[in-house]
Design a protein around this motif. Structure first.
Motif, PDB file in Angstrom:
ATOM      1  N   THR A  84      -0.240   4.457   9.042  1.00  0.00           N
ATOM      2  CA  THR A  84      -1.616   3.946   9.108  1.00  0.00           C
ATOM      3  C   THR A  84      -2.114   3.495   7.736  1.00  0.00           C
ATOM      4  OG1 THR A  84      -2.482   6.191   8.880  1.00  0.00           O
ATOM      5  CG2 THR A  84      -2.192   5.352  11.110  1.00  0.00           C
ATOM      6  N   ASP A  85      -1.503   4.004   6.671  1.00  0.00           N
ATOM      7  CA  ASP A  85      -1.881   3.562   5.331  1.00  0.00           C
ATOM      8  C   ASP A  85      -1.383   2.152   5.030  1.00  0.00           C
ATOM      9  OD1 ASP A  85      -3.113   5.981   4.859  1.00  0.00           O
ATOM     10  OD2 ASP A  85      -1.363   6.877   3.888  1.00  0.00           O
ATOM     11  N   TYR A  86      -0.536   1.637   5.904  1.00  0.00           N
ATOM     12  CA  TYR A  86       0.001   0.284   5.716  1.00  0.00           C
ATOM     13  C   TYR A  86      -0.518  -0.681   6.782  1.00  0.00           C
ATOM     14  CZ  TYR A  86       2.819   2.674   2.324  1.00  0.00           C
ATOM     15  OH  TYR A  86       3.205   3.423   1.228  1.00  0.00           O
ATOM     16  N   GLY A  87      -1.601  -0.260   7.471  1.00  0.00           N
ATOM     17  CA  GLY A  87      -2.291  -1.161   8.381  1.00  0.00           C
ATOM     18  C   GLY A  87      -2.051  -0.937   9.849  1.00  0.00           C
ATOM     19  N   GLN A 130       4.378  -5.431  11.418  1.00  0.00           N
ATOM     20  CA  GLN A 130       4.411  -5.647   9.978  1.00  0.00           C
ATOM     21  C   GLN A 130       3.989  -4.392   9.218  1.00  0.00           C
ATOM     22  OE1 GLN A 130       5.779  -8.403   8.557  1.00  0.00           O
ATOM     23  NE2 GLN A 130       5.701  -7.093   6.744  1.00  0.00           N
ATOM     24  N   ALA A 131       3.031  -3.684   9.764  1.00  0.00           N
ATOM     25  CA  ALA A 131       2.623  -2.431   9.122  1.00  0.00           C
ATOM     26  C   ALA A 131       3.790  -1.449   9.086  1.00  0.00           C
ATOM     27  CB  ALA A 131       1.433  -1.825   9.857  1.00  0.00           C
ATOM     28  N   PHE A 132       4.562  -1.384  10.164  1.00  0.00           N
ATOM     29  CA  PHE A 132       5.727  -0.505  10.180  1.00  0.00           C
ATOM     30  C   PHE A 132       6.772  -0.984   9.166  1.00  0.00           C
ATOM     31  CE2 PHE A 132       3.941   1.545  13.752  1.00  0.00           C
ATOM     32  CZ  PHE A 132       4.716   2.655  14.082  1.00  0.00           C
ATOM     33  N   ARG A 133       6.990  -2.299   9.086  1.00  0.00           N
ATOM     34  CA  ARG A 133       7.950  -2.807   8.106  1.00  0.00           C
ATOM     35  C   ARG A 133       7.532  -2.425   6.678  1.00  0.00           C
ATOM     36  NH1 ARG A 133       7.623  -7.348  11.481  1.00  0.00           N
ATOM     37  NH2 ARG A 133       9.484  -7.526  12.783  1.00  0.00           N
ATOM     38  N   ASN A 134       6.268  -2.601   6.391  1.00  0.00           N
ATOM     39  CA  ASN A 134       5.772  -2.261   5.058  1.00  0.00           C
ATOM     40  C   ASN A 134       5.920  -0.764   4.788  1.00  0.00           C
ATOM     41  OD1 ASN A 134       5.093  -4.954   4.738  1.00  0.00           O
ATOM     42  ND2 ASN A 134       2.925  -4.645   5.236  1.00  0.00           N
ATOM     43  N   GLY A 135       5.614   0.029   5.796  1.00  0.00           N
ATOM     44  CA  GLY A 135       5.748   1.477   5.640  1.00  0.00           C
ATOM     45  C   GLY A 135       7.193   1.904   5.462  1.00  0.00           C
ATOM     46  N   ILE A 174      16.030  -0.693   9.898  1.00  0.00           N
ATOM     47  CA  ILE A 174      15.829   0.578   9.208  1.00  0.00           C
ATOM     48  C   ILE A 174      17.144   1.025   8.587  1.00  0.00           C
ATOM     49  CG2 ILE A 174      16.239   1.856  11.361  1.00  0.00           C
ATOM     50  CD1 ILE A 174      14.291   3.999  10.322  1.00  0.00           C
ATOM     51  N   ASP A 175      17.065   1.618   7.395  1.00  0.00           N
ATOM     52  CA  ASP A 175      18.233   2.180   6.732  1.00  0.00           C
ATOM     53  C   ASP A 175      17.746   3.200   5.711  1.00  0.00           C
ATOM     54  OD1 ASP A 175      20.896   2.587   6.177  1.00  0.00           O
ATOM     55  OD2 ASP A 175      21.133   0.804   4.917  1.00  0.00           O
ATOM     56  N   GLN A 176      18.485   4.300   5.590  1.00  0.00           N
ATOM     57  CA  GLN A 176      18.205   5.308   4.561  1.00  0.00           C
ATOM     58  C   GLN A 176      16.748   5.785   4.600  1.00  0.00           C
ATOM     59  OE1 GLN A 176      20.458   6.688   2.454  1.00  0.00           O
ATOM     60  NE2 GLN A 176      22.132   5.451   3.305  1.00  0.00           N
TER      61      GLN A 176
END
Length: 730
Positions: free
Chosen positions: A203-206, A217-222, A248-250
């Motif tokens: 949620t801190d990334y939108g 996009q918020a998940f990608r940024n997070g 997703i990786d690492q």
């Protein structure tokens, strides 16, 4: 059990009535059915399943029916209950719960709601139900018919209900006009988890919950921030929309729990490459996949997981597949404690190059293809373990399938109620897989009502089968131990070249098998080779012991070796015909086998929700209870035909909640159900949870058709109580 559950229910009903709320009081079951046989093994799950046909209802019975494309054929136990407006199914909770998940079917094209009552009080929010994900057609698959009839709907009660509470699912006025209820899962769900202090919140990334906006996009940024900082990405309670797949990786993604954090989208993660150390914990993935499209990666996770990744505690529903692993090597994976429901195709598929990984303690139901599959497509799946998983009602394929590969282990699993175009467990060289090699181990697995009539072949597929379709099964050691097949509709074990070329099957050793009821044959071979079967004990064989008719007819028959087998003599003699299931002469039961399980049973009286059928359903956790404070009470089982018997075993639920008690019982027998002879005079039977709440009585062998228990006392509760009434063949 103590009177607490029923007493609390009565007090709650009185309190609600005084407050002006509508209260429905439970009555006697309006319809009764024979509860389906259950089996132990598979996953340890946090919920308890109760079948609709074993519950109080004023609806109508559906099934049992094994016919492909019938509603009942896809129900657990091949039975369900249909309700229309004004009708209901009322479940009795076997343990405390604050949630329900209902497995249901609606007429095609309908949607709406079903009402839910807890101890007579109607909940404000009912179950949202739809046929949107049902009635699937896959015309490109030969032999497939319209299928995938059921879906699941879940609800938190907003209150805790104790064991013995009544939960009613009803089609009230304004609800859907018709629904078929298969079963309900009841769970005591803990509270939502809190954000770990060092984690980053999406949620801190939108990302914003419950507003239908795209959070991709918020998940990608997070995910990017979490990886760069070496921290977890936290997904709080609520529903988040993923309109385009994430890579997703690492990185670790953690939710507040599978009942609280919902990620909504058809393909959440799609990895073309990854090094590994991906951790996915404790959230739900709900898709909106209404048709199977094998050209689209509509899977909760698609692609490669790399090395050392973990997928744990996910609830995946209404996607095409749960996890489809491809695009590169994955190794040392742990996929555990997941619930994968109502997928259009496989639950989990290792599509080549997955090694030294573990699939354990997962629960899968209503998957549109194989439940769990290791497909050595191009590169071998090797060194993997499939341990203690439960697979219920795969629609078009197998419960567990090994397509090629080497040194894989399948252990402690339960596969139940498979349908057309597959069986219970398959070991095969099929689908252009890297051939089977090394040592393949199957140990302590169970198949319940597994196997089906294949619509293309027009003969049965086995609960356990071996297929040399692409090439001979040679140069591999296949060891099967501790296998149990219960109520197989057709054969228990099958050997075949699915292409009809007669390629041999060798290197298979089967040892220590129990077959309890089989429609046709214990062993069915349709190709050549040599296999060893030892210490296989069978009962309830529907036709005869063995079918050994190779195709083409010019090749030698299968050579069977082994020792210590019993209960399955005889070989089918006419290779030009297929017998109907259960068309052979009755075979005598083996000594010590339980003749009462699944048989007709009656009682002098019963408390609602605890019918006599519970005493012969094979489940020690369900039980019969007589009318209270009304001794004597009787419980009578009809064995179907006179049989030689010499022992009766009585069980109560093994739970420590059942305190020690002594029940006073007389055991008698009858040939005609009218005149009874005492087999064991009145005596006390001590039940103690420290010794599994089990008591037994042996007597001189005698031929009886009806066996009756007469209860005259119980120090733990003023009624007769039995969870399992077992009668042993002498």
């Amino acid at each position: 059990m103590s009177s607490t559950p029923r007493r609390r229910a009565a007090l709650l009903a009185a309190a609600l009535a005084a407050s002006g709320l509508t209260v429905l009081l439970s009555g006697t079951p309006a319809a009764a059915a024979t509860c389906p046989t259950t089996a132990s093994g598979g996953a340890s799950v946090p919920f308890r399943t109760v079948e609709a046909e074993c519950s109080a209802t004023n609806g109508s019975a559906v099934g049992p029916d094994y016919t492909q494309a019938s509603i009942a054929s896809e129900a657990s136990g091949r039975q369900a209950v249909k309700i229309t407006t004004g009708q209901y199914v009322e479940f009795t909770l076997p343990a405390a719960a604050n949630s329900i998940n209902v497995h249901y079917n609606l007429p095609d094209g309908s949607s709406g709601r079903l009402s839910v009552y807890v101890n007579g009080s109607k909940l404000g929010s009912g179950l949202s139900v739809t046929s949107r994900y049902s009635y699937v057609d896959t015309g490109w698959i030969p032999g497939a018919k319209t299928h995938h009839f059921f879906d699941d709907a879940r609800l938190l009660f907003g209150q805790n209900a104790s064991a013995g509470a009544k939960v009613r699912v009803a089609a009230d006025s304004g609800d859907v006009g018709q629904a078929t209820i298969d079963l309900a899962d009841f769970e005591q769900v803990g509270g939502a988890a809190s954000k770990p202090s060092a984690a980053l919140s999406v949620t801190d990334y939108g990302a914003t919950a419950n507003d239908s906006s795209d959070d991709s996009q918020a998940f990608r940024n997070g995910l990017s921030a979490a990886r760069s900082q070496g921290k977890e990405l936290w997904v709080p309670q609520g529903r988040f929309e993923i309109g385009s797949a994430l890579q997703i990786d690492q990185t670790t993604v953690r939710g507040a729990g599978q009942w609280y954090t919902v990620v909504h989208g058809n393909n959440i993660f799609n990895n073309g490459s990854a090094s590994g150390n991906i951790k996915l914990y404790d959230f739900a993935v709900f898709g909106d996949v209404t048709e199977r499209n094998d050209g689209s990666p509509d899977n909760a996770f698609h692609g490669v997981l790399g090395n050392g990744s973990v997928v744990s505690g996910l609830w995946i529903q209404d996607t095409k597949c749960g996890l489809w692993l491809m695009n590169g090597a994955s190794s040392n994976l742990t996929i555990e404690n997941n619930r994968i429901l109502d997928t259009q195709a496989d639950g989990v598929n290792f599509d080549g190059a997955v090694t030294n990984s573990t699939l354990r303690n997962n629960y899968l139901r209503n998957n549109g293809d194989d439940g769990l599959a290791l497909w050595s497509n191009g590169q071998a799946d090797s060194g993997n373990s499939l341990v203690n998983n439960t697979i219920v009602q795969p629609n078009l394929a197998n419960g567990i399938a090994l397509y090629g590969g080497s040194n894989n282990t399948v252990s402690g699993n339960l596969v139940q109620d498979t349908n057309a175009l597959g069986g219970g467990y398959l070991v095969a060289n099929r689908f252009s897989s890297v051939p089977l090699g090394g040592t393949v181990t199957l140990s302590n697995n169970t198949a319940l009502r597994a196997g089906a009539l294949d619509p293309n072949w027009q003969f049965g597929v086995g609960a356990l089968w071996f297929d040399a379709r692409d090439q001979a099964i040679t140069g591999v050691t296949i060891r099967v131990t501790g296998f149990t097949a219960i109520q197989s509709p057709y054969e228990a074990i099958q050997f075949i070249d699915g292409n009809g070329a007669g390629k041999p099957i060798q290197g298979v050793t089967i040892d220590g098998v129990t077959v309890q009821g089989v429609g046709t044959f214990v062993a069915q071979s349709q190709t050549q080779g040599s296999v060893s079967i030892s210490n296989l004990t069978a009962s309830g064989v529907g036709v005869t012991g063995t079918y050994n008719c190779p195709y083409p007819t010019s090749i030698p028959r299968m050579t069977f070796s082994g020792s210590g087998n019993s209960g399955w003599t005889g070989t089918w003699g006419d290779c030009s015909t297929w017998p109907a299931p259960n068309s052979g002469p009755p075979q005598p039961p083996t000594s010590g086998s339980n003749l009462a399980r699944g048989k007709a049973i009656s009682a002098s009286a019963s408390v609602g929700g605890f019918p006599p059928s519970n005493a012969v359903d094979g489940d020690a956790n369900s039980y019969w209870e007589s009318a209270n404070n009304a001794f004597p009470q009787t419980l009578t089982v009809d064995l179907g035909a006179a049989a030689s018997i010499n022992k009766v075993t009585l069980r109560l639920p093994p739970s420590s909640a059942w305190g020690a008690r002594t029940e006073t019982v007389t055991i008698s027998g009858s040939q005609d159900g009218g005149s009874y002879t005492t087999l064991v005079g009145s005596r006390g039977y001590a039940f103690d949870p420290a010794s599994d709440n089990t008591a037994s009585a042996s007597f001189t062998a005698t031929s009886q058709r009806f066996v009756r228990l007469t209860f005259t006392g119980n120090t733990g509760w003023p009624a007769g109580q039995v969870s399992e009434f077992e009668v042993a063949a002498s």
